[in-house]
Design an enzyme around this catalytic site. Sequence first.
Site, PDB file in Angstrom:
ATOM      1  N   GLU A  76       0.822  -1.200   0.000  1.00 33.93           N
ATOM      2  CA  GLU A  76       0.000   0.000   0.000  1.00 33.93           C
ATOM      3  C   GLU A  76       0.858   1.253   0.000  1.00 33.93           C
ATOM      4  OE1 GLU A  76      -3.348  -0.096   2.457  1.00 33.93           O
ATOM      5  OE2 GLU A  76      -3.872  -2.086   1.732  1.00 33.93           O
ATOM      6  N   CYS A  91      -1.356   5.774  10.172  1.00 34.43           N
ATOM      7  CA  CYS A  91      -0.195   5.002  10.628  1.00 34.43           C
ATOM      8  C   CYS A  91      -0.580   3.629  11.145  1.00 34.43           C
ATOM      9  CB  CYS A  91       0.494   5.708  11.790  1.00 34.43           C
ATOM     10  SG  CYS A  91       1.112   7.308  11.404  1.00 34.43           S
TER      11      CYS A  91
HETATM   12  N1  SAH Z   1       8.466   0.044  10.208  1.00 33.08           N
HETATM   13  C1  SAH Z   1       8.791   1.403  10.396  1.00 33.08           C
HETATM   14  C2  SAH Z   1       8.017   2.341   9.508  1.00 33.08           C
HETATM   15  C3  SAH Z   1       6.553   2.047   9.304  1.00 33.08           C
HETATM   16  S1  SAH Z   1       5.507   2.264  10.689  1.00 33.08           S
HETATM   17  C4  SAH Z   1       8.635   1.790  11.848  1.00 33.08           C
HETATM   18  O1  SAH Z   1       8.043   1.042  12.610  1.00 33.08           O
HETATM   19  O2  SAH Z   1       9.139   2.848  12.229  1.00 33.08           O
HETATM   20  C5  SAH Z   1       5.366   4.038  10.802  1.00 33.08           C
HETATM   21  C6  SAH Z   1       4.970   4.553  12.190  1.00 33.08           C
HETATM   22  O3  SAH Z   1       3.644   4.148  12.495  1.00 33.08           O
HETATM   23  C7  SAH Z   1       5.848   4.014  13.307  1.00 33.08           C
HETATM   24  O4  SAH Z   1       6.294   5.078  14.135  1.00 33.08           O
HETATM   25  C8  SAH Z   1       4.913   3.110  14.091  1.00 33.08           C
HETATM   26  O5  SAH Z   1       5.288   3.069  15.449  1.00 33.08           O
HETATM   27  C9  SAH Z   1       3.582   3.769  13.866  1.00 33.08           C
HETATM   28  N2  SAH Z   1       2.424   2.891  14.052  1.00 33.08           N
HETATM   29  C10 SAH Z   1       2.338   1.577  13.789  1.00 33.08           C
HETATM   30  N3  SAH Z   1       1.102   1.121  14.082  1.00 33.08           N
HETATM   31  C11 SAH Z   1       0.382   2.190  14.509  1.00 33.08           C
HETATM   32  C12 SAH Z   1      -0.974   2.368  14.939  1.00 33.08           C
HETATM   33  N4  SAH Z   1      -1.834   1.370  14.946  1.00 33.08           N
HETATM   34  N5  SAH Z   1      -1.360   3.610  15.295  1.00 33.08           N
HETATM   35  C13 SAH Z   1      -0.506   4.656  15.246  1.00 33.08           C
HETATM   36  N6  SAH Z   1       0.775   4.543  14.846  1.00 33.08           N
HETATM   37  C14 SAH Z   1       1.222   3.321  14.481  1.00 33.08           C
END
Ligand code: SAH
Length: 426
Positions: free
Chosen positions: A111, A409
């Site tokens: 995505e 996110c």
């Molecule tokens: N794998 C990398 C980048 C993708 S996730 C990482 O984890 O940094 C991007 C951001 O979204 C990260 O900071 C992660 O902590 C956050 N994230 C993941 N799941 C989420 C959720 N359900 N709600 C809000 N933020 C979330």
Amino acid sequence: MADIEIRTGVETEAVVAMPAARSLFGMGLAELTGLMGELGQKPYRARQVFEALYKQRVASVEEMTTLSGALRASLEEQGWVVGLPEIAQTAVSVDGTERYLMKMADGETVETVWMPDGDGGERGDGSEAAEEEAEEDRVQGPGPRVQKAEGFWDRRGNGRDRANFGTLAEKGFRRATICISSQVGCAVNCQFCLTAKLGIRRNLTAGEIAGQVAAVLNRHRIQIGKDRINLVFMGMGEPFLNYDAFMASVRLLVEGVGIPESRMTVSTSGILPGMEAFARETVRPKLALSLNASNDMVREQIMPVTRKWKIAALLEAVKKIPLRTREWVTFEYVLLGGVNDQPEHAREVLALLAGMRAKVNLIVWNPGPGIEFHQPTPEDVAVFQKMLIAGGIATYIRRPRGRDIYAACGQLKRTVAEETLVGIAV
Ligand code: SAH
Ligand code: SF4
């Protein structure tokens, strides 16, 4: 949360990407020069193909009109295609965000998200993009803007010549942010993240990572140089567990497509060897580290990868990155109600980040099916932010974009046949 399964993702380094058969998109100038040699062509032809792929962003060999007809024919005969990912499905949010299901040559999907006006993630990081946001807030007041009124630029263009602005500006947006994926699924297994539920299927190639950007730019007829585009490597997957392809895509996007690296941010869950390699790169995006907890105990519970690399080691690695003028490191912090959102946690975060050129992006947790966390209360979010600011750390709350289409996110999960999606427009 007693027995959390650890899938740190380290073992996924063996996951081999499966490149599309004979895709030109993704090849660098050196590889293209080699290919032209094999076809009995002069080296300058490689530059022409490079420009057609990345500057003109052609969708087919046929469109490479700078090449001779004979060369195009021989490329086609040998089965060469441009090979951009195909936008197989689109979901449009009420806030202007668009989520795409991108189909790769082997049928795997990831995505990609388009956010006109961004998500506020750039705020306060010292970059040019951040200064633009601050200026925009000064002029228009903070908050989301989906501004499409006629004459927007007459009123808001700050006196600049409208002719110098591209397609985005004509629609009333000052910039857009594209969120791209680096892997099909993810192996890191953060307990609050929907992508984690997929597990890891495979790495994406450099062409597939940069190709998401080209496909979205083409869809919106974006003119690089006129329109301002920010990129965030924050979609599906952990970029630092697909390090070489991720960095190769950065180089294609900078040198080929023409997006400056100062407009790119990569987010990592804290893969230490990747962070160490990143510190040595000369051309690289800005860094965001998903801190998400104020001590190792809480972090281990929500991010099992912490058993392998502790917060202290991650912060040491961050400190070793030579920051450029005006560069700040972003720490993302997903607020999980009752888990990491209390005043004692804010105090611990302040202690961790003391003395660093750091800013914090607070992200209110986005719920997802089958994930057992709670959203923080608005009061707790406000107190947390106030405490960090009072402690001297620039702290912003990221605007959730596209929540209604599961594009915010951590909500990127393949939903090819999902019927609950709002606003599907195929
Ligand atoms: N794998 C990398 C980048 C993708 S996730 C990482 O984890 O940094 C991007 C951001 O979204 C990260 O900071 C992660 O902590 C956050 N994230 C993941 N799941 C989420 C959720 N359900 N709600 C809000 N933020 C979330
Ligand atoms: Fe992977 Fe990032 Fe989700 Fe963690 S938050 S599972 S690292 S995509």
